[in-house]
Design an enzyme around this catalytic site. Structure first.
Site, PDB file in Angstrom:
ATOM      1  N   SER A  16       0.847  -1.215  -0.213  1.00 43.17           N
ATOM      2  CA  SER A  16       0.193   0.012  -0.170  1.00 43.17           C
ATOM      3  C   SER A  16       0.822   1.219  -0.076  1.00 43.17           C
ATOM      4  O   SER A  16       0.697   2.288  -0.890  1.00 43.17           O
ATOM      5  CB  SER A  16      -0.906   0.135   1.305  1.00 43.17           C
ATOM      6  N   LYS A  64      -8.841  -6.359  11.345  1.00 38.24           N
ATOM      7  CA  LYS A  64      -9.786  -6.007  10.336  1.00 38.24           C
ATOM      8  C   LYS A  64     -11.104  -6.163  11.159  1.00 38.24           C
ATOM      9  O   LYS A  64     -11.951  -5.878  10.531  1.00 38.24           O
ATOM     10  CB  LYS A  64      -9.469  -7.073   9.212  1.00 38.24           C
ATOM     11  N   ASP A 105     -11.461  -5.718  -0.521  1.00 32.15           N
ATOM     12  CA  ASP A 105     -10.950  -6.733  -0.957  1.00 32.15           C
ATOM     13  C   ASP A 105     -11.984  -7.575  -1.758  1.00 32.15           C
ATOM     14  O   ASP A 105     -11.674  -7.958  -2.907  1.00 32.15           O
ATOM     15  CB  ASP A 105     -10.642  -7.749   0.222  1.00 32.15           C
ATOM     16  N   TYR A 209       0.623 -12.562  -4.005  1.00 32.39           N
ATOM     17  CA  TYR A 209       1.212 -12.099  -5.155  1.00 32.39           C
ATOM     18  C   TYR A 209       2.725 -11.932  -5.075  1.00 32.39           C
ATOM     19  O   TYR A 209       3.372 -11.571  -6.153  1.00 32.39           O
ATOM     20  CB  TYR A 209       0.925 -10.724  -5.411  1.00 32.39           C
TER      21      TYR A 209
END
Length: 247
Positions: A16, A64, A105, A209
């Site tokens: 980010s 979260k 997401d 990723y």
């Protein structure tokens, strides 16, 4: 200077921060900064959002779910998923603060998955049952794709990895890795699937990723499956965050 940032703990390499700072430079955005805020306790979030310069944060592990106790409102998808990765912070002239939570997401995953689907892709296996899986499940519901969770321990309505066989794999053509298995530096690790039953009818999607091709994706590709990693998902959710913060 307006502030954005990422809260979580611990915070190491951040996609980010790199993404937004490069975006600001490329688009000549000079009045906004994005930084990392490693907080050991969720209560440490209070002085961050109380700062009038803050107008948005991203939220990562382990907060979260915990962050929701501080929010005044949840978006539709965040309410359904019960996890938040993006918070918009609104400061009023009277000193009050209003916080709204989102889950981008789900948007990133759904938008990146949709172009890869064929009419045969009606059922999905979701590997792992953590927070990431919740966003994936929400997106699958939006796409009308039936799903089964796969976990290491037997639970009602879940498959275990040992139960997966040729019959199940032929029925569930979309396989989504929501577990951390295969993340750098443990690049040889992968979910314990019967990869010999994967073929050209399958789509293997990995939320990881880094590395670009996990062992899960490589094994799927070698069997002829379509493959996709989580990088585009990250890009899409990052742009959605920016849209939310500046709407």
């Amino acid at each position: 200077m307006k502030k954005l940032g990422l809260i979580g703990f611990p915070l190491g390499h951040s996609f980010s921060k790199k993404y937004y700072l490069e975006k600001f430079q490329q688009e000549d955005i000079n009045d906004v900064d994005y930084d990392l805020y490693p907080i050991e306790h969720i209560s440490d979030f209070v002085p961050i959002y109380s700062d009038k310069d803050f107008y948005g944060v991203n939220v990562t592990i382990p907060y979260k779910i915990e962050v929701m106790r501080y929010l005044d409102e949840l978006s539709e998808e965040a309410k359904s998923i019960q996890a938040v990765n993006c918070v918009r912070i609104l400061h009023s002239d009277d000193g009050s603060v209003y916080l709204k939570g989102y889950n981008t997401d789900a948007y990133g995953f759904e938008t990146s998955l949709k172009p890869l689907l064929t009419p045969k892709d009606q059922k999905a296996l979701v590997l792992g049952n953590g927070g990431a899986a919740k966003a994936v499940i929400y997106a699958l519901n939006q796409l009308n794709i039936a799903y089964k969770l796969v976990s290491r321990t037997k639970q009602a309505d879940h498959y275990t990895y040992e139960e997966l066989d040729a019959s199940i794999l032929s029925e569930y053509t979309v396989i989504i890795n929501c577990s951390p298995l295969g993340t750098y530096p443990n690049i040889t690790a992968c979910p314990k699937l019967p990869y010999e039953y994967i073929n050209g009818n399958h789509l293997c999607y990995d939320l990881i990723y880094n590395p670009e091709e996990t062992a899960f994706l490589r094994k799927g590709r070698e069997q002829g499956a379509r493959t996709k990693n989580g990088y585009e998902m990250l890009l899409l959710q990052a742009e959605k965050n920016w849209e939310i913060w500046n709407s």
